[in-house]
Design an enzyme around this catalytic site. Structure first.
Site, PDB file in Angstrom:
ATOM      1  N   HIS A 116       0.860  -1.188   0.000  1.00  0.00           N
ATOM      2  CA  HIS A 116       0.000   0.000   0.000  1.00  0.00           C
ATOM      3  C   HIS A 116       0.898   1.240   0.000  1.00  0.00           C
ATOM      4  O   HIS A 116       1.945   1.243   0.652  1.00  0.00           O
ATOM      5  CB  HIS A 116      -0.867  -0.024   1.268  1.00  0.00           C
ATOM      6  CG  HIS A 116      -1.789   1.148   1.399  1.00  0.00           C
ATOM      7  ND1 HIS A 116      -2.770   1.432   0.477  1.00  0.00           N
ATOM      8  CD2 HIS A 116      -1.879   2.122   2.359  1.00  0.00           C
ATOM      9  CE1 HIS A 116      -3.430   2.512   0.863  1.00  0.00           C
ATOM     10  NE2 HIS A 116      -2.907   2.961   1.986  1.00  0.00           N
ATOM     11  N   ASN A 117       0.481   2.290  -0.720  1.00  0.00           N
ATOM     12  CA  ASN A 117       1.289   3.525  -0.766  1.00  0.00           C
ATOM     13  C   ASN A 117       2.766   3.191  -0.991  1.00  0.00           C
ATOM     14  O   ASN A 117       3.650   3.665  -0.268  1.00  0.00           O
ATOM     15  CB  ASN A 117       1.161   4.316   0.552  1.00  0.00           C
ATOM     16  CG  ASN A 117      -0.205   4.977   0.694  1.00  0.00           C
ATOM     17  OD1 ASN A 117      -0.968   5.049  -0.266  1.00  0.00           O
ATOM     18  ND2 ASN A 117      -0.509   5.441   1.882  1.00  0.00           N
ATOM     19  N   GLU A 138       1.187  -0.091  -5.432  1.00  0.00           N
ATOM     20  CA  GLU A 138       0.196   0.961  -5.646  1.00  0.00           C
ATOM     21  C   GLU A 138       0.854   2.219  -6.188  1.00  0.00           C
ATOM     22  O   GLU A 138       1.952   2.593  -5.756  1.00  0.00           O
ATOM     23  CB  GLU A 138      -0.501   1.283  -4.313  1.00  0.00           C
ATOM     24  CG  GLU A 138      -1.666   2.233  -4.502  1.00  0.00           C
ATOM     25  CD  GLU A 138      -2.305   2.641  -3.185  1.00  0.00           C
ATOM     26  OE1 GLU A 138      -3.464   3.068  -3.228  1.00  0.00           O
ATOM     27  OE2 GLU A 138      -1.656   2.558  -2.132  1.00  0.00           O
ATOM     28  N   ASP A 148      -0.268   6.170  -6.864  1.00  0.00           N
ATOM     29  CA  ASP A 148      -1.213   7.301  -6.787  1.00  0.00           C
ATOM     30  C   ASP A 148      -0.749   8.362  -7.770  1.00  0.00           C
ATOM     31  O   ASP A 148       0.313   8.962  -7.560  1.00  0.00           O
ATOM     32  CB  ASP A 148      -1.181   7.915  -5.371  1.00  0.00           C
ATOM     33  CG  ASP A 148      -2.205   7.272  -4.461  1.00  0.00           C
ATOM     34  OD1 ASP A 148      -2.725   6.215  -4.831  1.00  0.00           O
ATOM     35  OD2 ASP A 148      -2.472   7.824  -3.378  1.00  0.00           O
ATOM     36  N   HIS A 186       1.265  11.151  -2.266  1.00  0.00           N
ATOM     37  CA  HIS A 186       0.054  10.943  -1.472  1.00  0.00           C
ATOM     38  C   HIS A 186      -0.752  12.237  -1.544  1.00  0.00           C
ATOM     39  O   HIS A 186      -0.386  13.233  -0.929  1.00  0.00           O
ATOM     40  CB  HIS A 186       0.442  10.600  -0.023  1.00  0.00           C
ATOM     41  CG  HIS A 186      -0.650   9.922   0.729  1.00  0.00           C
ATOM     42  ND1 HIS A 186      -1.348   8.851   0.221  1.00  0.00           N
ATOM     43  CD2 HIS A 186      -1.180  10.159   1.956  1.00  0.00           C
ATOM     44  CE1 HIS A 186      -2.239   8.451   1.104  1.00  0.00           C
ATOM     45  NE2 HIS A 186      -2.170   9.232   2.162  1.00  0.00           N
ATOM     46  N   GLU A 235      -4.150   4.406  -8.853  1.00  0.00           N
ATOM     47  CA  GLU A 235      -5.121   5.330  -8.270  1.00  0.00           C
ATOM     48  C   GLU A 235      -5.013   6.588  -9.132  1.00  0.00           C
ATOM     49  O   GLU A 235      -4.129   7.411  -8.942  1.00  0.00           O
ATOM     50  CB  GLU A 235      -4.763   5.633  -6.804  1.00  0.00           C
ATOM     51  CG  GLU A 235      -4.959   4.466  -5.861  1.00  0.00           C
ATOM     52  CD  GLU A 235      -6.425   4.065  -5.730  1.00  0.00           C
ATOM     53  OE1 GLU A 235      -7.287   4.972  -5.713  1.00  0.00           O
ATOM     54  OE2 GLU A 235      -6.706   2.853  -5.655  1.00  0.00           O
TER      55      GLU A 235
END
Length: 768
Positions: free
Chosen positions: A305-306, A335, A337, A350, A384
């Protein structure tokens, strides 16, 4: 003592130059750059540094801490300083675990080459060392630390101080007696080999002698038949005991005559017990041993994650290093973003926070380089996407151009699948997970039409522009789920068709209910759940969740409130069959210990086959209320002794540890339990517990065992010393060593605990 290592280490010109010492610039950030004098110690195994030549030196790192050495152009930080220093003069030392990289700049390209080649030579040498050589190396490190005046010999006073550092509280008379016995040269000091003899006397393992003598008729050796008996009765090796005994004698008996006579000496026996074969983790589970031809949704998938963060989620640093570390440790789902960036280039960070930003194309280039260094099985890019239509087009271009053949952009055979492909079929492929304008069926139909049009029309360009116009007009028609959502949709960026087309087997869809998914969704559509949503679904509809995960992929992610990048316990999500349980892999702790424990098996390839009852779409299994299955088992663990347990903080010469062992079981709720031994006062060197702990487990296929060694402290919570986590299905019975890992998952060699493991079918007191 240094001669111990140098006797085997092929010394070359680079190493001799490094031992003379050299001024290098240590770089921590764009503003922090300082000259330091680095020197490889005479043992060839540790690097120390000082502020200047001749200054007070202190240890920087041991070669066994180093994973690899990278060239300057591979470092984000050094690239950002390319105007100040030529990249060829820079290099990066990458450490095992979560320790930060060390960026250094030499004064010339030649000097940089000396350090890079020399360090890599030493790293290769250490990687190839056997058990005995690693022990010699560990002793050599301690000798260096204890030998304060660096004269290659140790007085009794220096030995006493060293024993304290090594966690040994010892009667002074007894220690002096062992010291005098080892001092064969009668010089009043111990030199290299004498120190080794002193250490051997210090570490005599009486508890292992007892086991040895139980099976040895003369107490001197184990004959082949005696060793076969031991392997069969104690180690539960069954039918293969006879063949295995010959193999192990050949592997671990130090004397050639013993090998010839097929007998095992006490040294050979101890060597076997401390080896991979004597480890609690079954060596047959270490390579890829599972069926890799089942659909993707039948596997737990190592997910991050992240991934871009190497710190917290509010103002931590975003770095491609996050992707390198995740991929190197076996993550198969990372991931990304993505937000609109300057000059038309999308950036990764983020959103709505102060975390630093990295260009999207750098992330893709990093993934292309590192995706398959640890595992050949597919990597999933979980996008994302917060970008405008124009920058989505750039995203699609970067993915296509940078990843090339690695990118999966259509179904494997061009045909409509009936289930997800397997990890085996997707070897060395990168898959995009994200939103998609249409169904796979519509995509494939269009590809056919496109081919027909191209073959019919001479002017293929007309067809292309017609198709493009058609695709561009489609988002408005297809993206709203219902009319009342149109207003909301208009304010959001419309999905770009070229990016949509790159999503094949992993189309992201919103989750409404399990009934809705069954009715409206296809097997290649995947939903994401926050940890709290997933938890409540397990409580409310655990069996439906299990059935859902038998045909569709699920991704679970940590709560947005975890701004410190902490983690949840992945176990309860695995119990429901969730495949992509995403973790902040940069954050050490209990949760990552469990995670690493599960994925340590199957070659560390990032895919672990779920138990059969979690792969059946008609499964009756409920993770919260498992009906006591017939596979229930009772586990007895005798925690016997510990060896060379380190202090939590070796820089402080404070009191010696008071160790205790806690055994924790993670599995379905009724199986989750913990028990611990009492603590042993003032002995981290060779504590003896001799205590038996007992556990009853209903669903062993889902259970993991975590062995934790703590330093008892009545004033505060006990301090962590080391741990090791093993899946129940990968555990060996009998007398086993558990080799401890640090908080960051790095080996604490030679720290271990010695146990006896016994598993019985059924529950204790159960007559059936």
């Amino acid at each position: 003592m240094a001669s111990l290592m140098q006797g085997r280490l092929p010394i070359n010109q680079d190493l001799l130059m490094m031992q003379k010492g050299m001024l290098l610039r240590k770089v921590r950030s764009r503003s922090w750059k300082k000259q330091r004098y680095f020197r490889l110690q005479d043992d060839g195994m540790t690097v120390w540094h000082a502020r200047q030549a001749g200054g007070t030196a202190k240890p920087t790192f041991s070669i066994s801490d180093v994973e690899r050495v990278r060239e300057g152009h591979e470092s984000e930080l050094l690239r950002s300083l390319a105007e100040e220093f030529p990249l060829e003069q820079g290099f990066t030392i990458v450490f095992h675990g979560r320790r930060s990289n060390l960026d250094l700049v030499a004064n010339s390209v030649e000097e940089a080459k000396i350090w890079m080649q020399g360090l890599q030579h030493l790293v290769d040498f250490v990687t190839g060392m056997d058990q005995q050589e690693r022990l010699d190396q560990w002793l050599s490190d301690w000798f260096q630390r204890g030998d304060r005046n660096q004269d290659g010999r140790m007085s009794f006073h220096e030995v006493q101080r060293l024993l304290h550092l090594m966690n040994v509280e010892m009667d002074q008379e007894y220690a002096f007696q062992l010291f005098q016995t080892a001092d064969t040269s009668e010089s009043g000091t111990l030199e290299g080999e004498e120190f080794v003899q002193f250490y051997k006397a210090l570490t005599k393992r009486t508890e292992v002698h007892e086991v040895f003598e139980n099976f040895s008729a003369d107490g001197q050796k184990l004959t082949l038949l005696e060793f076969v008996d031991f392997l069969r009765e104690e180690q539960k090796e069954g039918e293969r005991a006879s063949d295995l005994a010959l193999e192990l004698i050949d592997r671990y008996e130090p004397s050639d005559s013993g090998k010839l006579r097929h007998v095992l000496s006490m040294d050979g026996f101890l060597s076997y017990l401390c080896s991979k074969d004597g480890d609690i983790f079954n060596p047959t589970c270490l390579p890829i041993y599972q069926d890799m031809t089942q659909p993707l949704n039948h596997y737990y998938i190592n997910s991050s994650h992240n991934t871009y963060l190497v710190g917290d989620q509010l103002c931590g640093q975003s770095s491609v290093e996050g992707y390198i570390r995740a991929l190197k440790r076996g993550c198969r789902c990372v991931e990304v973003d993505i937000w609109d960036g300057p000059s038309g280039e999308p950036i990764v960070y983020h959103g709505h926070t102060l975390t630093s930003r990295i260009p999207f194309k750098d992330v893709v280039a990093t993934v292309a380089q590192y995706a398959f260094q640890t595992s050949d099985y597919p990597v999933i890019l979980s996008l994302e996407n917060h970008c405008s239509w124009e920058q989505q087009q750039v995203i699609a271009n970067h993915l296509t151009e940078i990843l090339g053949e690695q990118l999966l952009s259509t179904t494997l055979d061009g045909l409509l699948p009936t289930q997800l492909p397997s990890p085996e079929e997707l070897r060395r492929k990168i898959l995009v997970k994200g939103k998609k304008l249409r169904t796979l069926e519509e995509d494939l139909e269009e590809e056919e039409e496109e081919e027909e049009l191209e073959s019919e029309l001479e002017g293929g360009q007309e067809a292309d522009s017609e198709l493009e116009a058609q695709l561009e007009s489609e988002p408005q028609e297809l993206s709203p789920r219902s009319k009342d959502k149109k207003k909301e949709k208009r304010s959001k960026p419309i999905l770009c068709p070229s990016l949509s087309a790159l999503v094949v087997y992993l189309k992201s869809v919103s989750f409404h209910s399990f009934a809705h998914s069954k009715e409206h969704y296809r097997f290649y559509e995947t939903s994401s759940f926050s940890e709290s949503k997933a938890r409540s679904l397990i409580k409310e509809a655990g069996n439906e969740f299990v059935q859902h995960n038998a045909w569709q992929l699920s991704r679970v992610y940590p709560s947005g409130l975890r701004t410190d990048s902490s983690n949840y316990n992945p176990q309860e999500l695995w119990n429901a069959g969730c495949q992509m349980v995403a973790m902040n892999v940069q954050t050490a702790g209990l949760e990552m210990d469990i995670y690493d424990g599960l994925f340590r098996q199957n070659g560390g390839c990032g895919y672990v086959l779920k138990p059969d009852f979690l792969r059946d779409a008609q499964s009756s299994f409920h993770p919260e209320r498992p009906i006591s299955p017939f596979k229930a088992q009772t586990l007895l663990i005798q925690v016997i002794s510990g060896q060379q347990l380190p202090k939590e903080d070796t820089s402080k010469e404070r009191s010696i540890v008071d160790p205790l062992v806690r055994v924790e079981i993670f599995g379905v709720r009724p199986d989750t339990a913990r028990q611990e031994t009492s603590y042993v006062e003032n002995n981290g060197f060779n504590p003896y517990w001799g205590q038996t702990l007992s556990f009853q487990v209903l669903v062993p296929e889902l259970a993991l065992l975590r062995f934790v060694v703590k330093d008892y402290n009545w004033k505060s919570r006990n301090d962590f010393i080391g741990q090791y986590t093993v899946p129940w299905t990968c555990m060996q019975q009998g007398y086993r060593h558990i080799h401890l890992l640090s908080k960051d998952g790095i080996s604490l060699h030679p720290a271990s605990i010695f146990v006896n493991i016994s598993i019985r079918e059924g529950l204790e007191g159960d007559e059936s």
